[in-house]
Design a protein around this motif. Structure first.
Motif, short mmCIF file in Angstrom:
data_model
loop_
_atom_site.label_atom_id
_atom_site.label_comp_id
_atom_site.label_asym_id
_atom_site.label_seq_id
_atom_site.Cartn_x
_atom_site.Cartn_y
_atom_site.Cartn_z
N GLU A 124 0.35 -1.17 -0.56
CA GLU A 124 0.15 -0.12 -0.07
C GLU A 124 1.19 1.22 -0.31
O GLU A 124 0.51 2.22 -0.62
CB GLU A 124 -0.74 -0.51 1.16
CG GLU A 124 -1.94 1.21 1.35
CD GLU A 124 -2.62 1.38 0.03
OE1 GLU A 124 -2.80 2.54 -0.26
OE2 GLU A 124 -2.75 -0.10 -0.77
N SER A 170 1.82 1.58 -3.30
CA SER A 170 0.36 2.30 -4.05
C SER A 170 0.89 3.36 -4.29
O SER A 170 -0.18 4.39 -4.56
CB SER A 170 -0.83 1.36 -3.53
OG SER A 170 -1.00 0.67 -3.78
N LYS A 183 0.61 6.57 -6.75
CA LYS A 183 -0.34 7.88 -6.75
C LYS A 183 0.41 8.89 -6.85
O LYS A 183 -0.16 10.74 -7.82
CB LYS A 183 -1.56 7.93 -6.12
CG LYS A 183 -2.04 6.44 -6.20
CD LYS A 183 -3.21 6.64 -5.09
CE LYS A 183 -4.05 4.93 -5.35
NZ LYS A 183 -4.24 4.74 -4.06
N ASN A 241 -1.89 -5.42 -9.12
CA ASN A 241 -2.58 -4.02 -7.90
C ASN A 241 -2.04 -3.15 -8.31
O ASN A 241 -3.05 -1.63 -8.52
CB ASN A 241 -2.23 -4.53 -6.44
CG ASN A 241 -2.25 -3.60 -5.24
OD1 ASN A 241 -3.59 -2.89 -5.42
ND2 ASN A 241 -1.82 -3.21 -4.53
N TRP A 242 -0.78 -2.70 -8.55
CA TRP A 242 -0.04 -1.54 -8.97
C TRP A 242 -0.44 -0.88 -10.29
O TRP A 242 -0.91 0.00 -10.75
CB TRP A 242 1.59 -1.44 -8.56
CG TRP A 242 1.68 -2.03 -7.12
CD1 TRP A 242 0.89 -1.83 -6.31
CD2 TRP A 242 2.57 -2.30 -6.98
NE1 TRP A 242 2.13 -2.26 -4.73
CE2 TRP A 242 3.18 -2.21 -5.66
CE3 TRP A 242 4.39 -2.85 -7.59
CZ2 TRP A 242 4.05 -2.75 -4.57
CZ3 TRP A 242 5.38 -3.36 -6.48
CH2 TRP A 242 5.19 -3.39 -5.04
N ASN A 292 -3.09 -1.59 -11.73
CA ASN A 292 -4.52 -1.58 -12.28
C ASN A 292 -4.85 0.49 -11.62
O ASN A 292 -5.41 0.45 -11.99
CB ASN A 292 -5.12 -1.99 -11.29
CG ASN A 292 -5.27 -3.31 -12.03
OD1 ASN A 292 -5.27 -3.77 -13.12
ND2 ASN A 292 -6.19 -4.57 -10.89
N ILE A 293 -3.48 0.70 -10.53
CA ILE A 293 -3.32 1.59 -10.22
C ILE A 293 -2.97 2.70 -11.50
O ILE A 293 -4.00 3.98 -11.93
CB ILE A 293 -3.11 1.42 -8.98
CG1 ILE A 293 -3.61 1.45 -7.60
CG2 ILE A 293 -3.06 3.47 -8.24
CD1 ILE A 293 -2.91 0.99 -6.50
N ASN A 310 -5.80 3.00 -14.51
CA ASN A 310 -6.85 3.01 -13.85
C ASN A 310 -6.64 4.76 -14.12
O ASN A 310 -7.62 6.14 -14.43
CB ASN A 310 -7.18 2.85 -12.63
CG ASN A 310 -8.64 2.49 -12.23
OD1 ASN A 310 -9.32 2.92 -13.33
ND2 ASN A 310 -8.55 2.13 -11.51
#
Ligand SMILES: *[C@@H]1O[C@H](CO)[C@@H](O)[C@H](O)[C@H]1NC(C)=O
Ligand SMILES: *[C@@H]1O[C@H](CO)[C@@H](O)[C@H](O)[C@H]1NC(C)=O
Ligand SMILES: *[C@@H]1O[C@H](CO)[C@@H](O)[C@H](O)[C@H]1NC(C)=O
Ligand SMILES: *[C@@H]1O[C@H](CO)[C@@H](O)[C@H](O)[C@H]1NC(C)=O
Ligand SMILES: *[C@@H]1O[C@H](CO)[C@@H](O)[C@H](O)[C@H]1NC(C)=O
Ligand SMILES: *[C@@H]1O[C@H](CO)[C@@H](O)[C@H](O)[C@H]1NC(C)=O
Ligand SMILES: *[C@@H]1O[C@H](CO)[C@@H](O)[C@H](O)[C@H]1NC(C)=O
Ligand SMILES: *[C@@H]1O[C@H](CO)[C@@H](O)[C@H](O)[C@H]1NC(C)=O
Length: 505
Positions: A220, A223, A227, A292-293, A295-296, A299
């Motif tokens: 996280e 992540s 961002k 997972n990363w 997708n971020i 997105n």
């Protein structure tokens, strides 16, 4: 019918004089005659039947014609060329690159990825300028190591499981603690370091303490890093050292590499090369972490690029449910070899495209075996994207050819021809001129017969590019040649356009 009658009424007089045609009364006499009634109905129905038939015919043609949906346009990072630039380049360089056919940049983030971002950092300034002039930047980030939580973790005052800690019962003859297992770093040392504070070993194969990505809080944290950089303008990422993000959950010993090549090298138990690194590199659990990363990133950047820097040695580690979770797998090893042998290159391409099923790899070349523009003619025109490094300039001629549908979407045939001395490949998309590339790595001029050796080539071909050292006469750009009689200079390359010509079987 009504309208017709009315006009006839108005023009009755003129009609009579001009054609001596029947008057309305005379006509009306026939109007109800059963023959003409039937005739009228017959013509009426016939008209609509023919009309319906044509409609059905048109529909049939539309449906029976082969579907040719245009392929979706390539993203900026698929289109390329991409250029890797140093974090300290001046921002006015970006405009120059943008004006020279560069479709995107990769820049290494030179700091700890997890520490607070200083807006005075040159890379952050570059991201701002890039946004203004509209050239996408992908950041190269180190995900696996960071110092910032280490002191707290070591003293157990927070973030206890942020690093890979391991107690060990082993002691050597003088009573000093020995590492918990046999994991060796690339420096031929134990990958473990001892903390006299925590009285445990921590995993630090590259010298820095490695983060523990089996802890959800740590994934996280990364992540959040992604961002933050996206907010600052990053349009994609390349993850450095992705292959060492995870280690075996049970900390089992590495097993020796029993392959013949390794045995011949005579490594010792204390050498990195002695082992298969299955417990510390490219673990199968990597896929979900990367996904997972990914997708971020996908997105938040409108399908920006998410790639890893290392060459994929174990495909499964970078896939989830059979699909790659990284874009543009790097295949730089093919063209970094000290020798260029057409047949070996063909085997490498087979391995990449058929065995590994990579469809759009990232190409670089560092070998001096052939001139740089000869390598460019390969890496710009193969399926995939060329990455230019170290201030290499874009080859404008090749960049133009690269834009054609045949290179962006076309099929791909590759062979070692002319006694397996020449690398030849063709790219062709329906309705576009085919592109034929041939590289002669030998020290002699070679004569090739494309008509015989490659499929679906037209008898006449057009010269589109020759490498600088190409010195046959009458091979100017635009000149037409017979495909069965082409000469290629020593250590040179040639790019031709052809028209698709279905081979007679
Ligand atoms: C035991 O390990 C310590 C620290 O690594 C080292 O200084 C010492 O020489 C070792 N003793 C023996 C007997 O190997
Ligand atoms: C590790 O050992 C091997 C074989 O002894 C040697 O070739 C290699 O250079 C060593 N690596 C380092 C970083 O010293
Ligand atoms: C993750 O963080 C939360 C609070 O931020 C904490 O409650 C939880 O214990 C942490 N989990 C791990 C595995 O460290
Ligand atoms: C990202 O994708 C998921 C579904 O895959 C969606 O629920 C979410 O709203 C998207 N946007 C962001 C900003 O996460
Ligand atoms: C291929 O090799 C044969 C015999 O080794 C030779 O006769 C022939 O000329 C060669 N062809 C080419 C295109 O080099
Ligand atoms: C070409 O010539 C150079 C120098 O004479 C030599 O080193 C090289 O091996 C030759 N290359 C081939 C493919 O024969
Ligand atoms: C040549 O054309 C045939 C028929 O269209 C096609 O099946 C085949 O894949 C083509 N071969 C190449 C290498 O383009
Ligand atoms: C082309 O260049 C090669 C050396 O690269 C030389 O041996 C050859 O004679 C040249 N040919 C012509 C036609 O100039």
């Amino acid at each position: 019918m009504l309208g017709l009658n009315r006009t006839m009424k108005i023009e009755e007089g003129e009609l009579k004089t001009a054609f001596a045609a029947m008057g309305k009364e005379e006509l009306m006499k026939f109007a109800n005659n059963p023959f003409w009634v039937r005739m009228r109905w017959f013509l009426f129905i016939l008209f609509w039947l023919v009309w319906l038939g044509m409609l059905l015919g048109a529909i049939t043609i539309i449906y029976s014609a082969p579907k040719c949906n245009p392929p979706p346009p390539r993203e900026w990072w698929e289109e390329g060329p991409l250029v890797e630039i140093k974090p300290d380049v001046k921002s006015d360089q970006l405009k120059f690159l943008k004006d020279n056919e560069v479709k995107g940049l990769i820049i290494e983030w030179p700091e700890d990825s997890y520490s607070e971002i200083n807006d005075d950092n040159n890379v952050i300034k570059l991201l701002k300028v890039a946004k203004e002039i509209d050239i996408p930047i992908a950041l190269d980030l180190e995900a696996s190591m960071s110092n910032i939580w280490f002191e707290k973790s070591e003293s157990r005052t927070g973030f206890e499981d942020y690093y890979i800690w391991r107690a060990s019962d082993n002691v050597n003859a003088s009573g000093s603690p020995e590492p918990p297992n046999n994991w060796i770093s690339r420096k031929n040392e134990s990958s473990w370091k001892y903390s006299t504070v925590r009285k445990e070993f921590y995993y630090a194969p590259e010298g820095w303490p490695q983060l523990n990505f089996r802890n959800k809080n740590v994934t996280e944290e990364f992540s959040k890093v992604l961002k933050t950089f996206i907010d600052k303008g990053a349009k994609g990422f390349r993850i450095r050292d992705a292959h060492i993000l995870l280690v075996d959950a049970n900390f089992e010993n590495q097993t020796p590499d029993n392959s013949k090549e390794v045995k011949e090298k005579g490594y010792f138990l204390t050498d990195y090369g002695f082992y298969v690194h299955s417990k510390t590199e490219s673990l199968d659990e990597l896929g979900p972490v990367l996904k997972n990363w990914r997708n971020i990133v996908k997105n938040l950047t409108n399908n920006g690029v998410f790639m890893v820097k290392n060459i994929l040695d174990k495909m499964e580690a970078y896939k989830v449910d059979g699909s790659f979770v990284v874009d543009l797998p790097a295949q730089s090893n093919v063209f970094n070899k000290p020798l260029f042998e057409a047949e070996k290159v063909v085997h490498s391409l087979e391995h990449i495209f058929k065995t590994q099923r990579i469809d759009w790899p990232l190409w670089t070349h560092k070998s001096a075996a052939l001139p740089s523009d000869v390598y460019d003619s390969i890496t710009y025109l193969l399926p995939g994207v060329p990455l230019l490094e170290g201030g290499e300039a874009v080859d404008k001629q090749l960049a133009q050819i690269r834009k054609t549908p045949s290179i962006m979407h076309g099929n791909f045939e590759y062979k070692a021809i002319a006694n397996k001395t020449v690398l030849s490949f063709s790219r062709q998309a329906p309705g576009s001129p085919g592109v034929l590339v041939a590289v002669n790595p030998s020290n002699d001029t070679v004569k090739v017969n494309f008509l015989q050796d490659m499929n679906n080539i037209s008898e006449e071909v057009t010269i589109r590019f020759t490498s600088k050292n190409f010195n046959e006469t009458n091979y100017e750009i635009g000149s037409k040649k017979d495909a069965n009689n082409i000469f290629i200079s020593p250590r040179a390359s040639l790019v031709l356009f052809y028209t698709y010509q279905k081979n007679e079987e």
